[in-house]
Enzyme design. Structure first.
Site, short mmCIF file in Angstrom:
data_model
loop_
_atom_site.label_atom_id
_atom_site.label_comp_id
_atom_site.label_asym_id
_atom_site.label_seq_id
_atom_site.Cartn_x
_atom_site.Cartn_y
_atom_site.Cartn_z
N SER A 101 38.83 31.49 45.99
CA SER A 101 40.00 31.38 46.59
C SER A 101 40.97 29.56 45.52
O SER A 101 40.42 30.28 44.35
CB SER A 101 40.81 31.24 48.28
N ASP A 246 42.74 33.34 43.73
CA ASP A 246 42.65 35.25 43.98
C ASP A 246 44.09 35.87 44.30
O ASP A 246 44.39 36.99 44.98
CB ASP A 246 41.56 35.20 45.40
N ASP A 248 45.63 35.67 46.72
CA ASP A 248 46.71 35.63 47.99
C ASP A 248 46.72 34.53 48.60
O ASP A 248 47.75 34.46 49.54
CB ASP A 248 45.23 35.75 49.45
#
Length: 451
Positions: A101, A246, A248
């Site tokens: 992440s 990533d 998100d």
């Protein structure tokens, strides 16, 4: 929950425990065993971000899965929400994301989605961990050579995800005439994000789109949005968005280059959906870390806010339980459950652009819906993360300050999930008052538990 899985899967420095190829292979084996479907040939999707160690871990997980007689679909670098989407659209039994992440490049992680695109609940992660730790995995019979799984690449995964993202944007709207700065953090969104905005008609100024395996999240992306904000001012853009490794999560800048976090974006989108009678049960789901100003904005707009513990998957679980369709975190994880099963930075940016067009207002005007309350945070290093409820002096001080603040403030005292620290967060109207309150509470905690 055991020691292997944290609040967002397994994570650590690559080639060090727990992010070793040995453990990655075992996670592959365990996942394949748990998700194996007896009615048809099972398959698991594997995707990753742009980290150097992604190749190594991808091969190890794929080896573990195929050794159990399960097929692997490799999608390569793709945002985490894209992997959740591909998992459901390919009707796979599970999806595995290799990403750390927002962490620096030397870290990596493994998170798992079930076939419905949702992150695994704690009990399923515990089952995978139990298989590995107990040694039970070693006693499970492996398939014969004729039944070993195959691994194949899905070459059009990015294209499929781009089409899906575009379908979430209203058909009667266009981004033609809009100028957008997109910071891809040298991560998983580096191809997909610019393509989506360009195909919807926007003029895109892109940065952070040259990954080399080692520069992911380096002074860019959602953790370092200042460069994106500077480009918004320099190019007179309508807004800017910065993703993490990533993709998100997303952080925004308005047309003046002022940064907006997840709380502001949730306030803007939730109140817009309220007006359209599209916010289910008139409720927004956020975590205990969201600013009190978000709660006030929702109340003023005729809605309400429900809070969960920290972690986007707990937000999603609460949303699924209560049939709510919007939730998220201050950090920029925003979940539009009408469209996707997990936080999706690019999809969130498209929804914000749609609100701007529908309301015919710039972000600097839309963000006025929420006034942030002053907030202060003190991290108290402790010898042990003992429950605060067991210390009478802390409980007494907490109760006294909460009664004094009433509905004009909020206190949150919680242990960190990752380090020996107790976080003391206080919000209120007066900065000096909340700082004094936080310092007093921290002083008492330090006296009982300090290092």
């Amino acid at each position: 929950m055991g020691d292997l899985f944290g609040t967002d899967g397994v994570r650590g420095i690559a080639n060090h425990h727990p992010m070793t190829i040995d453990l990655a292979m075992k996670i592959g084996c365990s996942s394949a065993h748990i998700f194996k479907n007896q009615l048809r040939r099972p398959k698991i999707v594997i995707g990753k971000d742009t980290r150097l160690s992604g190749y190594m871990i991808e091969n190890a997980i794929a080896s573990g899965i195929t050794s159990m007689g399960v097929d692997v679909l490799l999608v390569g670098p793709l945002p985490t929400p894209g992997i959740a989407f591909i998992t459901t659209s390919m009707r796979a039994d599970a999806g595995i994301v290799i990403s750390a992440s927002h962490n620096p490049f030397e870290y990596n992680g493994i998170k798992i989605f079930s076939g419905d695109g949702f992150k695994l609940p704690d009990e399923m992660e515990d089952r995978i961990e139990q298989l590995i730790v107990s040694g039970e995995l070693e006693s499970i019979a492996r398939p014969e050579a004729t039944e070993i799984g195959r691994a194949r690449r899905i070459d059009d995964a990015q294209g499929r995800y781009v089409v899906f993202l575009k379908s979430s944007f209203p058909r009667d709207l266009t981004l033609t005439g809009m100028k957008v700065v997109v910071d891809c953090a040298h991560g998983a969104a580096y191809r997909v994000a610019p393509a989506v905005f360009e195909e919807l008609g926007a003029e895109v100024i892109v940065t952070g789109n040259e990954p080399n395996g080692k520069n992911i999240n380096e002074s860019c992306g959602s953790l370092y949005p200042d460069h994106m904000a500077m480009l918004v001012r320099a190019y007179h853009a309508n807004f800017g968005c910065a993703f993490d490794g990533d993709a998100d999560r997303v952080i925004f800048a308005d047309e003046k280059g002022e940064i907006l976090d997840g709380d502001h974006i949730m306030a803007i989108c939730a109140t817009h959906l309220l007006k359209q009678n599209r916010l289910r049960h008139k409720t927004l789901v956020a975590t205990v870390m969201s600013n009190m100003g978000l709660e006030v904005a929702m109340r003023n707009a005729g809605g309400k806010l429900i809070r969960t513990v920290v972690g986007d998957r707990y937000v999603v679980e609460q949303m699924a339980q209560g049939n709510y369709n919007l939730g998220g975190e201050q950090s920029g994880h925003l979940i539009f459950l009408d469209y996707n099963t997990t936080g999706d930075g690019i999809l969130s940016a498209l929804q914000v652009a749609a609100v701007m067009l529908r309301e015919n207002l710039p972000l600097s005007e839309l963000k006025r819906i929420m006034q942030k309350y002053p907030q202060t945070m003190i991290n108290v290093r402790v010898k042990e993360r003992k429950p605060i409820e067991t210390i009478p002096e802390v409980v007494s001080a907490l109760r006294r300050h909460e009664e004094r603040l009433g509905d004009q403030g909020r206190i949150l005292v919680r242990p960190s999930g990752t380090e020996p620290v107790i976080r003391v967060m206080v919000e209120g109207i007066d900065q000096n008052d909340i700082e004094t309150t936080a310092e007093e509470l921290a002083y008492i905690i330090r006296g009982h538990l300090g290092t």
